[in-house]
Write a protein that holds these residues in place. Structure first.
Motif, PDB file in Angstrom:
ATOM      1  N   UNK A  55      41.174  27.267  85.674  1.00 50.60           N
ATOM      2  CA  UNK A  55      41.267  28.481  84.680  1.00 50.60           C
ATOM      3  C   UNK A  55      40.786  28.364  83.253  1.00 50.60           C
ATOM      4  N   UNK A  56      39.961  27.441  83.207  1.00 48.42           N
ATOM      5  CA  UNK A  56      39.248  27.087  81.932  1.00 48.42           C
ATOM      6  C   UNK A  56      38.565  28.350  81.370  1.00 48.42           C
ATOM      7  N   UNK A  57      37.981  29.316  82.311  1.00 47.13           N
ATOM      8  CA  UNK A  57      37.496  30.765  81.999  1.00 47.13           C
ATOM      9  C   UNK A  57      38.313  31.668  81.450  1.00 47.13           C
ATOM     10  N   UNK A  58      39.637  31.248  81.336  1.00 47.55           N
ATOM     11  CA  UNK A  58      40.620  32.139  80.500  1.00 47.55           C
ATOM     12  C   UNK A  58      41.139  31.906  79.094  1.00 47.55           C
ATOM     13  N   UNK A  59      40.262  30.395  78.721  1.00 50.78           N
ATOM     14  CA  UNK A  59      40.744  29.873  77.473  1.00 50.78           C
ATOM     15  C   UNK A  59      40.445  30.697  76.361  1.00 50.78           C
ATOM     16  N   UNK A  60      39.025  31.385  76.320  1.00 48.76           N
ATOM     17  CA  UNK A  60      38.613  32.191  75.189  1.00 48.76           C
ATOM     18  C   UNK A  60      39.492  33.537  75.191  1.00 48.76           C
ATOM     19  N   UNK A  61      39.797  33.985  76.216  1.00 44.74           N
ATOM     20  CA  UNK A  61      40.631  35.156  76.184  1.00 44.74           C
ATOM     21  C   UNK A  61      42.080  34.947  75.652  1.00 44.74           C
ATOM     22  N   UNK A  62      42.544  33.964  75.792  1.00 45.03           N
ATOM     23  CA  UNK A  62      43.669  33.359  75.340  1.00 45.03           C
ATOM     24  C   UNK A  62      43.768  33.233  73.871  1.00 45.03           C
ATOM     25  N   UNK A  63      42.985  32.455  73.366  1.00 41.10           N
ATOM     26  CA  UNK A  63      42.529  32.550  71.812  1.00 41.10           C
ATOM     27  C   UNK A  63      42.437  33.809  71.245  1.00 41.10           C
ATOM     28  N   UNK A  64      41.687  34.456  71.924  1.00 41.87           N
ATOM     29  CA  UNK A  64      41.393  36.059  71.422  1.00 41.87           C
ATOM     30  C   UNK A  64      42.794  36.817  71.385  1.00 41.87           C
ATOM     31  N   UNK A  65      43.657  36.554  72.177  1.00 33.70           N
ATOM     32  CA  UNK A  65      45.003  37.231  72.205  1.00 33.70           C
ATOM     33  C   UNK A  65      45.780  36.813  71.239  1.00 33.70           C
ATOM     34  N   UNK A  66      45.988  35.456  71.184  1.00 30.17           N
ATOM     35  CA  UNK A  66      46.713  34.562  69.878  1.00 30.17           C
ATOM     36  C   UNK A  66      46.387  35.287  68.730  1.00 30.17           C
ATOM     37  N   UNK A  67      45.165  35.165  68.496  1.00 28.95           N
ATOM     38  CA  UNK A  67      44.649  35.831  67.159  1.00 28.95           C
ATOM     39  C   UNK A  67      44.917  37.283  66.825  1.00 28.95           C
ATOM     40  N   UNK A  68      45.164  37.975  68.358  1.00 29.82           N
ATOM     41  CA  UNK A  68      45.482  39.564  67.969  1.00 29.82           C
ATOM     42  C   UNK A  68      46.947  39.720  67.734  1.00 29.82           C
ATOM     43  N   UNK A  69      47.737  38.878  68.054  1.00 26.86           N
ATOM     44  CA  UNK A  69      49.305  39.108  67.727  1.00 26.86           C
ATOM     45  C   UNK A  69      49.534  38.031  66.085  1.00 26.86           C
ATOM     46  N   UNK A  70      48.841  37.530  65.639  1.00 24.31           N
ATOM     47  CA  UNK A  70      49.104  36.624  64.732  1.00 24.31           C
ATOM     48  C   UNK A  70      49.225  37.380  63.348  1.00 24.31           C
ATOM     49  N   UNK A  71      50.112  36.866  62.611  1.00 22.40           N
ATOM     50  CA  UNK A  71      50.025  37.324  61.100  1.00 22.40           C
ATOM     51  C   UNK A  71      50.632  36.157  60.343  1.00 22.40           C
ATOM     52  N   UNK A  72      50.790  36.785  58.646  1.00 22.15           N
ATOM     53  CA  UNK A  72      51.324  35.682  57.829  1.00 22.15           C
ATOM     54  C   UNK A  72      50.148  35.158  57.262  1.00 22.15           C
ATOM     55  N   UNK A  73      50.474  34.565  56.071  1.00 19.49           N
ATOM     56  CA  UNK A  73      49.311  34.050  55.231  1.00 19.49           C
ATOM     57  C   UNK A  73      48.687  33.037  55.894  1.00 19.49           C
ATOM     58  N   UNK A  74      49.319  32.206  56.921  1.00 20.92           N
ATOM     59  CA  UNK A  74      48.405  31.159  57.542  1.00 20.92           C
ATOM     60  C   UNK A  74      48.166  31.532  59.051  1.00 20.92           C
ATOM     61  N   UNK A  75      48.662  32.647  59.663  1.00 18.10           N
ATOM     62  CA  UNK A  75      48.676  32.835  60.796  1.00 18.10           C
ATOM     63  C   UNK A  75      49.518  32.627  61.803  1.00 18.10           C
ATOM     64  N   UNK A  76      50.579  31.850  61.103  1.00 20.24           N
ATOM     65  CA  UNK A  76      51.598  31.337  61.969  1.00 20.24           C
ATOM     66  C   UNK A  76      52.498  32.098  62.709  1.00 20.24           C
ATOM     67  N   UNK A  77      52.710  33.350  62.358  1.00 22.62           N
ATOM     68  CA  UNK A  77      53.674  34.295  62.901  1.00 22.62           C
ATOM     69  C   UNK A  77      53.004  34.953  63.895  1.00 22.62           C
TER      70      UNK A  77
END
Length: 429
Positions: free
Chosen positions: A271-293
């Motif tokens: 499943x390693x080929x999924x990792x870049x997409x997973x990180x992209x998705x996490x960034x897309x739903x993140x907010x807050x001054x540090x990106x922690x929300x």
């Protein structure tokens, strides 16, 4: 987007058709109560010891499990490891007695063919939750419920080869394997809103069972499940949702990430080929001054449950920086257990995330968690050891869901080894 990056329409259509019309299983699940010979086949197995009131003084039903030579990540699940980590990370004799009582109820509720049947334990009564009509979602989520029950047993060090409940684990794994489609799909007969959850939960159970035992039969089923997840990941958002290739949501993401991470720890990197997409998705739903929300979907408002789940995902990926962790934990701590509607799903991910911190936030959360869970667990009669399905998602998953997830919350002390977050410079804190 270049043409060569477009998903293959024929392959995607085939996957979506498979979800809409799943293949026939060897044991077709029914929506009505069984009768005759089938009823006898589905009767729960005898309880390992007489039921009745349990207390903190009840002698735990334990058996030493040899985890030597396996990943250090799971070393806390041995008898010695459980005792050590429970003491060091805030558990107690009461929490462990509650876990043992819950495992006894789960094993007693297992069917002879290895599954846990949701409709026999009040699943599929979702009604109206979070502004949406849930109807009978969860009534046929047996592969997902079986995965959750197995995870609770595995977290306690039980495997298909060792432990007091080895036979229960073995039957549960065989059920998942026998109901896996040739595509690798573990969604069973669940409806469209529960199906990918079921696949992720069952895949995580296979991943942990393989990581703990190296069983080749489990490995083959796990690799097939990962292959299906890889094909279902949305190539644009990087996430997973209800249908293959559908733009993702954070709630689905957590189960996929935890399963792929457990597989990687066991040496399976399909499943390693999924990792870049997973990180992209996490960034897309993140907010807050540090990106922690984190929000449920890109562009949405952050919620505490999704913030907790996203934090666990970042822990799994090894991507948690200290300032991200601090922002997320501060937000989570504004609603500890006992505040608002009980939500075991939220508590599950928040407990996994905060236990890694081993700080005052974890101490505070843990006190709230124990007070609520220990006071709400059934203590007498046939339901002793279980939790009522009256929580946020309990009407969908039923008693098996609430009991398995609550048990996993109380096993958090030893389920995974602690891992330090990354500093701003990229090292470990």
């Amino acid at each position: 987007m270049p043409a060569e990056d477009e998903p293959a329409a024929a392959g995607l259509d085939a996957l979506q058709a498979e979800v809409a019309q799943p293949e026939q299983r060897p044991l077709a699940l029914q929506e009505t109560a069984p009768s005759g010979e089938e009823a006898e086949h589905l009767m729960p197995l005898p309880n390992p010891r007489p039921r009745g009131e349990w207390t903190a003084a009840s002698p735990p039903l334990v058996q030493e499990v040899d985890l030597k030579g396996r990943s250090d990540h799971y070393a806390g699940r041995s008898l010695e490891g459980r005792e050590r980590e429970t003491r060091l990370r805030g558990g107690s004799a009461r929490t462990e007695a509650a876990v043992v009582a819950a495992l006894e109820w789960l094993v007693a509720a297992q069917e002879a063919d290895g599954r846990w049947i949701g409709r026999r334990h009040a699943a599929g009564r979702g009604g109206f939750i979070e502004g949406q009509v849930r109807g009978t979602t969860g009534i046929q989520a047996d592969t997902g419920l079986t995965g959750l029950a197995l995870l609770a047993l595995l977290a306690h060090g039980e495997t298909q080869h060792e432990g007091a409940y080895a036979e229960a684990v073995s039957r549960g794994l065989r059920f998942l394997q026998s109901h896996q489609l040739p595509s690798g799909d573990l969604g069973g007969d669940a409806d469209i809103h529960a199906r990918m959850y079921c696949h992720g939960m069952a895949m995580l159970a296979l991943a942990e069972a393989y990581a703990m035992t190296g069983d080749p039969e489990v490995r083959d089923a796990l690799r097939a499940a990962i292959a299906y997840s890889v094909r279902c990941q949305d190539r644009y958002s990087g996430g997973w949702r209800y249908r293959p290739g559908e733009s993702g949501d954070t709630s689905q993401l957590g189960w996929q990430v935890m399963a792929l991470t457990s597989a990687r720890r066991a040496g399976i990197r399909d499943g390693d080929q999924c990792l870049a997409g997973i990180r992209h998705f996490l960034d897309s739903v993140s907010s807050g001054s540090a990106g922690g929300l984190a929000a449920y979907r890109p562009g949405g408002a952050p919620t505490r449950s999704m913030t907790a789940e996203a934090l666990v995902c970042r822990w799994c990926l090894g991507d948690v920086e200290a300032h991200v962790q601090d922002e997320a934990s501060h937000f989570i701590m504004q609603q500890p257990p006992g505040v608002g509607t009980p939500n075991f799903y939220y508590w599950y991910y928040a407990s996994l995330a905060l236990c890694q911190l081993e700080d005052e936030n974890w101490d505070d959360w843990n006190r709230h968690l124990q007070r609520v869970l220990l006071s709400e667990q059934r203590r007498r009669g046939a339901l002793a050891g279980s939790w009522d399905p009256t929580t946020q998602w309990g009407p969908c998953g039923g008693r098996v869901y609430t009991t398995a997830v609550a048990t996993l919350c109380l096993e958090v002390y030893y389920r995974y080894a602690p891992q330090a977050p990354l500093t701003a410079e990229g090292g470990r804190a």
